[in-house]
Write an enzyme that holds these catalytic residues in place. Sequence first.
Site, PDB file in Angstrom:
ATOM      1  N   LYS A  25      59.435  22.506  36.391  1.00 15.60           N
ATOM      2  CA  LYS A  25      59.711  21.113  36.747  1.00 15.60           C
ATOM      3  C   LYS A  25      59.884  21.003  38.251  1.00 15.60           C
ATOM      4  O   LYS A  25      60.664  21.737  38.858  1.00 15.60           O
ATOM      5  CB  LYS A  25      60.981  20.666  36.029  1.00 15.60           C
TER       6      LYS A  25
ATOM      7  N   ASP B 242      64.158  24.272  35.405  1.00 21.71           N
ATOM      8  CA  ASP B 242      64.617  22.969  35.902  1.00 21.71           C
ATOM      9  C   ASP B 242      65.263  23.200  37.264  1.00 21.71           C
ATOM     10  O   ASP B 242      64.614  23.179  38.292  1.00 21.71           O
ATOM     11  CB  ASP B 242      65.571  22.357  34.876  1.00 21.71           C
TER      12      ASP B 242
ATOM     13  N   ASP C 231      64.095  20.981  23.503  1.00 17.26           N
ATOM     14  CA  ASP C 231      64.901  20.094  22.670  1.00 17.26           C
ATOM     15  C   ASP C 231      65.628  19.021  23.466  1.00 17.26           C
ATOM     16  O   ASP C 231      65.782  19.114  24.687  1.00 17.26           O
ATOM     17  CB  ASP C 231      65.969  20.907  21.924  1.00 17.26           C
TER      18      ASP C 231
ATOM     19  N   ARG D 285      62.502  20.207  18.615  1.00 14.94           N
ATOM     20  CA  ARG D 285      61.961  21.523  18.985  1.00 14.94           C
ATOM     21  C   ARG D 285      60.656  21.816  18.257  1.00 14.94           C
ATOM     22  O   ARG D 285      59.772  22.479  18.787  1.00 14.94           O
ATOM     23  CB  ARG D 285      62.958  22.637  18.640  1.00 14.94           C
TER      24      ARG D 285
ATOM     25  N   GLU E 248      60.333  32.199  29.803  1.00 13.20           N
ATOM     26  CA  GLU E 248      61.096  30.958  29.688  1.00 13.20           C
ATOM     27  C   GLU E 248      60.176  29.816  29.260  1.00 13.20           C
ATOM     28  O   GLU E 248      58.969  29.870  29.486  1.00 13.20           O
ATOM     29  CB  GLU E 248      61.716  30.595  31.047  1.00 13.20           C
ATOM     30  N   ASP E 249      60.775  28.782  28.676  1.00 12.93           N
ATOM     31  CA  ASP E 249      59.993  27.581  28.377  1.00 12.93           C
ATOM     32  C   ASP E 249      59.915  26.669  29.591  1.00 12.93           C
ATOM     33  O   ASP E 249      58.876  26.076  29.857  1.00 12.93           O
ATOM     34  CB  ASP E 249      60.577  26.816  27.172  1.00 12.93           C
TER      35      ASP E 249
ATOM     36  N   PHE F 255      62.070  14.075  31.187  1.00 16.00           N
ATOM     37  CA  PHE F 255      62.759  14.770  30.097  1.00 16.00           C
ATOM     38  C   PHE F 255      61.710  15.074  29.028  1.00 16.00           C
ATOM     39  O   PHE F 255      61.192  14.171  28.384  1.00 16.00           O
ATOM     40  CB  PHE F 255      63.868  13.893  29.519  1.00 16.00           C
ATOM     41  N   VAL F 256      61.376  16.345  28.888  1.00 17.77           N
ATOM     42  CA  VAL F 256      60.309  16.700  27.954  1.00 17.77           C
ATOM     43  C   VAL F 256      60.861  17.467  26.750  1.00 17.77           C
ATOM     44  O   VAL F 256      61.832  18.219  26.872  1.00 17.77           O
ATOM     45  CB  VAL F 256      59.203  17.532  28.643  1.00 17.77           C
TER      46      VAL F 256
ATOM     47  N   LYS G 109      66.841  29.438  23.090  1.00 13.58           N
ATOM     48  CA  LYS G 109      65.909  29.306  21.993  1.00 13.58           C
ATOM     49  C   LYS G 109      64.614  28.625  22.427  1.00 13.58           C
ATOM     50  O   LYS G 109      63.607  28.693  21.733  1.00 13.58           O
ATOM     51  CB  LYS G 109      66.549  28.419  20.890  1.00 13.58           C
ATOM     52  N   GLY G 110      64.664  27.924  23.538  1.00 17.61           N
ATOM     53  CA  GLY G 110      63.555  27.065  23.928  1.00 17.61           C
ATOM     54  C   GLY G 110      62.213  27.769  24.060  1.00 17.61           C
ATOM     55  O   GLY G 110      61.166  27.188  23.800  1.00 17.61           O
TER      56      GLY G 110
END
Length: 183
Positions: free
Chosen positions: A135, A107, A163, A169, A103-104, A156-157, A47-48
């Site tokens: 990242k 990582d 989220d 979100r 993608e958001d 951690f964003v 969902k990101g």
Amino acid sequence: MKINNEKTDILSVLFTEEQIAARVQELADQLSADYAGKDPLFVCVLKGASFFYADICRKMSTRIFMDFIAVSSYANNSKSTGVVRIIKDLDKNITGRHVIIVEDIIDSGLTLQYLTDLFNSRKPASVKTLTLLDKITEHKLVIAPNYCGFEIPDHFVVGYGLDYSDYYRNLPYIGVLNPTVYQ
Ligand code: PRP
């Protein structure tokens, strides 16, 4: 987990609404030029990526098509195993299509690597990757996105789709989460 409120939970704003919108426009201009006449299929990884996806699709000046995939990483404690479970697959057949995975954030890179391999097995014309955030971490796989909004340090964003435990979100900006929330 101690969710308090936006004022105390967000340590700092990494990217404002305006900064995100400007970068989204730049990416859309580049993608519109690169994919002119190719009818690309933009795939949203739920969902990101949802807000980024909605914004960039609306800024494209060439014809595009849209589809959605929902995935879940199999977690092994806090470490991802790299095995991704498909919760909702694409509706469309991608054989012979130009696919852009949206993608958001990258990582470890495991999700994007898995999806790239999966889609390539379906014989598309091409598969490229677009991420808003990349990242920079030591444990990263060797996967570089084809298109990237911003490279970020290992914080951690949250916000703009990202989220923590499904919170934050809908913040319109991207912020650094205060460690007191998850420690
Ligand atoms: C996040 C993000 C990517 C993935 C990146 O998804 O949206 O899909 O993690 O991590 P990786 O590079 O280590 O694989 P998440 O599983 O948190 O689901 P969500 O998009 O629904 O928030």
